[in-house]
Design an enzyme around this catalytic site. Structure first.
Site, PDB file in Angstrom:
ATOM      1  N   ARG A  45       0.870  -1.182   0.000  1.00 53.71           N
ATOM      2  CA  ARG A  45       0.000   0.000   0.000  1.00 53.71           C
ATOM      3  C   ARG A  45       0.901   1.225   0.000  1.00 53.71           C
ATOM      4  O   ARG A  45       1.609   1.486   0.959  1.00 53.71           O
ATOM      5  CB  ARG A  45      -0.886   0.003   1.242  1.00 53.71           C
ATOM      6  CG  ARG A  45      -1.820   1.192   1.326  1.00 53.71           C
ATOM      7  CD  ARG A  45      -2.672   1.104   2.596  1.00 53.71           C
ATOM      8  NE  ARG A  45      -3.641   2.169   2.675  1.00 53.71           N
ATOM      9  CZ  ARG A  45      -3.402   3.357   3.231  1.00 53.71           C
ATOM     10  NH1 ARG A  45      -2.235   3.627   3.768  1.00 53.71           N
ATOM     11  NH2 ARG A  45      -4.340   4.272   3.251  1.00 53.71           N
ATOM     12  N   LYS A 100      -4.804   6.693   7.103  1.00 54.02           N
ATOM     13  CA  LYS A 100      -5.572   7.079   5.923  1.00 54.02           C
ATOM     14  C   LYS A 100      -6.374   8.322   6.240  1.00 54.02           C
ATOM     15  O   LYS A 100      -7.079   8.375   7.238  1.00 54.02           O
ATOM     16  CB  LYS A 100      -6.506   5.938   5.516  1.00 54.02           C
ATOM     17  CG  LYS A 100      -7.246   6.212   4.233  1.00 54.02           C
ATOM     18  CD  LYS A 100      -8.050   5.008   3.804  1.00 54.02           C
ATOM     19  CE  LYS A 100      -8.744   5.291   2.488  1.00 54.02           C
ATOM     20  NZ  LYS A 100      -9.532   4.151   2.041  1.00 54.02           N
ATOM     21  N   SER A 116     -12.839  -2.610   0.399  1.00 55.83           N
ATOM     22  CA  SER A 116     -13.028  -1.861   1.642  1.00 55.83           C
ATOM     23  C   SER A 116     -14.450  -1.319   1.711  1.00 55.83           C
ATOM     24  O   SER A 116     -14.971  -0.797   0.720  1.00 55.83           O
ATOM     25  CB  SER A 116     -12.058  -0.680   1.732  1.00 55.83           C
ATOM     26  OG  SER A 116     -10.753  -1.144   1.891  1.00 55.83           O
TER      27      SER A 116
END
Length: 182
Positions: free
Chosen positions: A14, A112, A83
Protein backbone atom coordinates in the site's frame (compact mmCIF):
# COMPACT_ATOMS: atom_id res chain seq x y z
CA UNK A 1 10.22 -10.01 6.49
CA UNK A 2 9.99 -9.16 10.19
CA UNK A 3 6.17 -9.01 10.07
CA UNK A 4 6.10 -12.40 8.35
CA UNK A 5 8.49 -13.82 10.95
CA UNK A 6 6.08 -12.51 13.58
CA UNK A 7 3.18 -14.42 12.05
CA UNK A 8 1.67 -12.18 9.36
CA UNK A 9 0.00 -14.41 6.76
CA UNK A 10 -0.85 -11.67 4.27
CA UNK A 11 1.26 -8.72 3.16
CA UNK A 12 -0.29 -5.82 1.26
CA UNK A 13 1.69 -3.30 -0.76
CA UNK A 14 0.00 0.00 0.00
CA UNK A 15 1.69 3.15 -1.24
CA UNK A 16 -0.50 6.14 -1.99
CA UNK A 17 2.38 8.38 -3.05
CA UNK A 18 4.79 6.73 -5.49
CA UNK A 19 4.09 6.22 -9.17
CA UNK A 20 3.46 2.65 -10.26
CA UNK A 21 6.71 2.53 -12.22
CA UNK A 22 8.60 3.20 -8.99
CA UNK A 23 6.45 0.65 -7.14
CA UNK A 24 7.22 -2.12 -9.62
CA UNK A 25 10.58 -3.21 -8.15
CA UNK A 26 9.10 -3.06 -4.63
CA UNK A 27 6.15 -5.18 -5.75
CA UNK A 28 8.42 -7.74 -7.39
CA UNK A 29 10.60 -8.00 -4.28
CA UNK A 30 7.57 -8.38 -2.01
CA UNK A 31 6.03 -10.97 -4.32
CA UNK A 32 9.23 -13.01 -4.22
CA UNK A 33 9.54 -12.74 -0.44
CA UNK A 34 5.91 -13.73 0.08
CA UNK A 35 6.23 -16.71 -2.25
CA UNK A 36 9.37 -17.89 -0.46
CA UNK A 37 7.60 -17.63 2.89
CA UNK A 38 4.23 -19.05 1.78
CA UNK A 39 2.44 -15.77 2.52
CA UNK A 40 -0.32 -14.15 0.45
CA UNK A 41 0.72 -10.99 -1.40
CA UNK A 42 -1.92 -8.35 -2.17
CA UNK A 43 -1.49 -5.10 -4.09
CA UNK A 44 -3.63 -2.17 -2.97
CA UNK A 45 -5.62 -0.19 -5.57
CA UNK A 46 -3.64 -1.08 -8.72
CA UNK A 47 -5.09 -4.00 -10.70
CA UNK A 48 -2.53 -3.50 -13.47
CA UNK A 49 0.38 -3.70 -11.03
CA UNK A 50 -1.10 -6.78 -9.34
CA UNK A 51 -1.46 -8.50 -12.71
CA UNK A 52 2.01 -7.42 -13.86
CA UNK A 53 3.79 -8.93 -10.87
CA UNK A 54 1.51 -11.94 -10.48
CA UNK A 55 0.29 -10.92 -7.03
CA UNK A 56 -2.09 -13.24 -5.21
CA UNK A 57 -4.71 -10.53 -5.27
CA UNK A 58 -5.73 -6.91 -5.31
CA UNK A 59 -7.59 -4.79 -2.79
CA UNK A 60 -9.81 -1.91 -3.90
CA UNK A 61 -11.75 0.78 -2.12
CA UNK A 62 -15.10 2.39 -2.78
CA UNK A 63 -13.55 5.00 -5.10
CA UNK A 64 -11.38 2.57 -7.09
CA UNK A 65 -12.47 0.42 -10.00
CA UNK A 66 -15.72 -1.36 -9.10
CA UNK A 67 -15.45 -4.93 -7.79
CA UNK A 68 -17.23 -6.53 -10.78
CA UNK A 69 -14.71 -4.99 -13.17
CA UNK A 70 -11.77 -5.96 -10.96
CA UNK A 71 -13.17 -9.49 -10.62
CA UNK A 72 -13.41 -9.68 -14.42
CA UNK A 73 -9.83 -8.50 -14.88
CA UNK A 74 -8.27 -10.72 -12.23
CA UNK A 75 -7.79 -14.44 -12.89
CA UNK A 76 -10.31 -16.62 -11.06
CA UNK A 77 -7.60 -18.01 -8.76
CA UNK A 78 -6.60 -14.53 -7.53
CA UNK A 79 -8.16 -12.68 -4.63
CA UNK A 80 -10.21 -9.52 -4.83
CA UNK A 81 -10.87 -7.58 -1.64
CA UNK A 82 -13.01 -4.52 -1.08
CA UNK A 83 -13.03 -1.86 1.64
CA UNK A 84 -16.40 -0.94 3.11
CA UNK A 85 -17.73 1.22 5.94
CA UNK A 86 -21.42 0.30 5.79
CA UNK A 87 -23.21 -3.04 6.06
CA UNK A 88 -24.88 -2.33 2.72
CA UNK A 89 -21.46 -1.86 1.09
CA UNK A 90 -20.23 -5.10 2.62
CA UNK A 91 -23.22 -6.98 1.24
CA UNK A 92 -22.69 -5.38 -2.18
CA UNK A 93 -18.99 -6.33 -2.17
CA UNK A 94 -19.91 -9.93 -1.46
CA UNK A 95 -22.64 -9.97 -4.12
CA UNK A 96 -20.26 -8.45 -6.68
CA UNK A 97 -17.64 -11.16 -6.21
CA UNK A 98 -15.21 -9.92 -3.55
CA UNK A 99 -13.35 -12.82 -1.96
CA UNK A 100 -13.02 -10.92 1.31
CA UNK A 101 -14.57 -7.77 2.69
CA UNK A 102 -12.68 -5.19 4.72
CA UNK A 103 -14.75 -3.25 7.23
CA UNK A 104 -13.51 -0.01 8.73
CA UNK A 105 -12.40 2.24 10.03
CA UNK A 106 -13.10 0.36 13.23
CA UNK A 107 -11.13 2.81 15.40
CA UNK A 108 -9.59 6.21 14.57
CA UNK A 109 -6.50 5.89 12.40
CA UNK A 110 -3.78 8.16 11.10
CA UNK A 111 -2.86 5.80 8.23
CA UNK A 112 -5.57 7.08 5.92
CA UNK A 113 -7.03 10.54 5.53
CA UNK A 114 -10.78 11.02 5.33
CA UNK A 115 -11.77 7.61 6.63
CA UNK A 116 -15.40 6.88 7.24
CA UNK A 117 -15.96 5.47 10.72
CA UNK A 118 -17.58 2.03 10.81
CA UNK A 119 -16.93 0.93 14.38
CA UNK A 120 -17.42 -2.39 16.10
CA UNK A 121 -21.20 -2.28 15.70
CA UNK A 122 -20.97 -2.17 11.90
CA UNK A 123 -18.50 -5.06 12.01
CA UNK A 124 -20.92 -7.09 14.18
CA UNK A 125 -23.84 -6.37 11.86
CA UNK A 126 -21.75 -7.20 8.78
CA UNK A 127 -20.75 -10.51 10.35
CA UNK A 128 -24.43 -11.43 10.69
CA UNK A 129 -25.10 -11.07 6.96
CA UNK A 130 -21.77 -11.52 5.13
CA UNK A 131 -20.42 -15.03 4.63
CA UNK A 132 -17.10 -13.98 3.10
CA UNK A 133 -14.09 -13.48 5.39
CA UNK A 134 -14.20 -10.10 7.13
CA UNK A 135 -11.04 -8.09 7.63
CA UNK A 136 -11.22 -5.36 10.26
CA UNK A 137 -9.27 -2.27 9.34
CA UNK A 138 -8.38 0.99 11.02
CA UNK A 139 -6.72 1.78 14.34
CA UNK A 140 -6.23 -1.84 15.37
CA UNK A 141 -3.64 -2.37 18.08
CA UNK A 142 -2.71 -5.11 20.53
CA UNK A 143 -4.99 -3.66 23.21
CA UNK A 144 -8.13 -3.69 21.00
CA UNK A 145 -7.61 -6.61 18.62
CA UNK A 146 -9.51 -9.05 20.87
CA UNK A 147 -12.59 -6.79 20.66
CA UNK A 148 -12.36 -6.84 16.89
CA UNK A 149 -12.16 -10.64 16.76
CA UNK A 150 -15.07 -10.91 19.22
CA UNK A 151 -17.11 -8.63 16.92
CA UNK A 152 -16.63 -11.06 14.03
CA UNK A 153 -13.39 -10.26 12.22
CA UNK A 154 -11.62 -13.19 10.59
CA UNK A 155 -8.48 -11.11 10.12
CA UNK A 156 -7.13 -7.66 10.84
CA UNK A 157 -5.23 -5.16 8.73
CA UNK A 158 -2.63 -3.20 10.64
CA UNK A 159 -0.03 -0.66 9.67
CA UNK A 160 1.04 1.63 12.49
CA UNK A 161 0.82 -0.97 15.27
CA UNK A 162 3.39 -3.10 13.46
CA UNK A 163 5.58 -0.98 11.19
CA UNK A 164 5.98 1.85 13.71
CA UNK A 165 6.92 -0.51 16.53
CA UNK A 166 10.55 -0.65 17.65
CA UNK A 167 10.47 -4.42 17.04
CA UNK A 168 8.27 -5.20 14.04
CA UNK A 169 8.48 -8.96 14.47
CA UNK A 170 7.49 -8.80 18.15
CA UNK A 171 4.63 -6.41 17.36
CA UNK A 172 3.23 -8.73 14.69
CA UNK A 173 3.62 -11.72 16.99
CA UNK A 174 1.75 -9.93 19.79
CA UNK A 175 -1.21 -9.10 17.54
CA UNK A 176 -1.35 -12.68 16.21
CA UNK A 177 -1.23 -14.06 19.77
CA UNK A 178 -3.95 -11.71 21.00
CA UNK A 179 -6.16 -12.65 18.08
CA UNK A 180 -6.03 -16.24 19.25
CA UNK A 181 -7.14 -15.19 22.74
CA UNK A 182 -5.91 -16.35 26.15
Amino acid sequence: RAAINGGARVIQLRDKVREKGRLLPVALALRDLCRQQGVIFIVNDHVDLALTVGADGVHVGQKDLPVPIVRHLMPANRLVGNSTALVEEALAAQAQGADYVAVGSIFPTASKEKTRPAGLDTLRRARQVVSRPLVAIGGIKPDNVAQVVAAGADAVAVITAVVSAPDVEAAAREIVQRMKGP
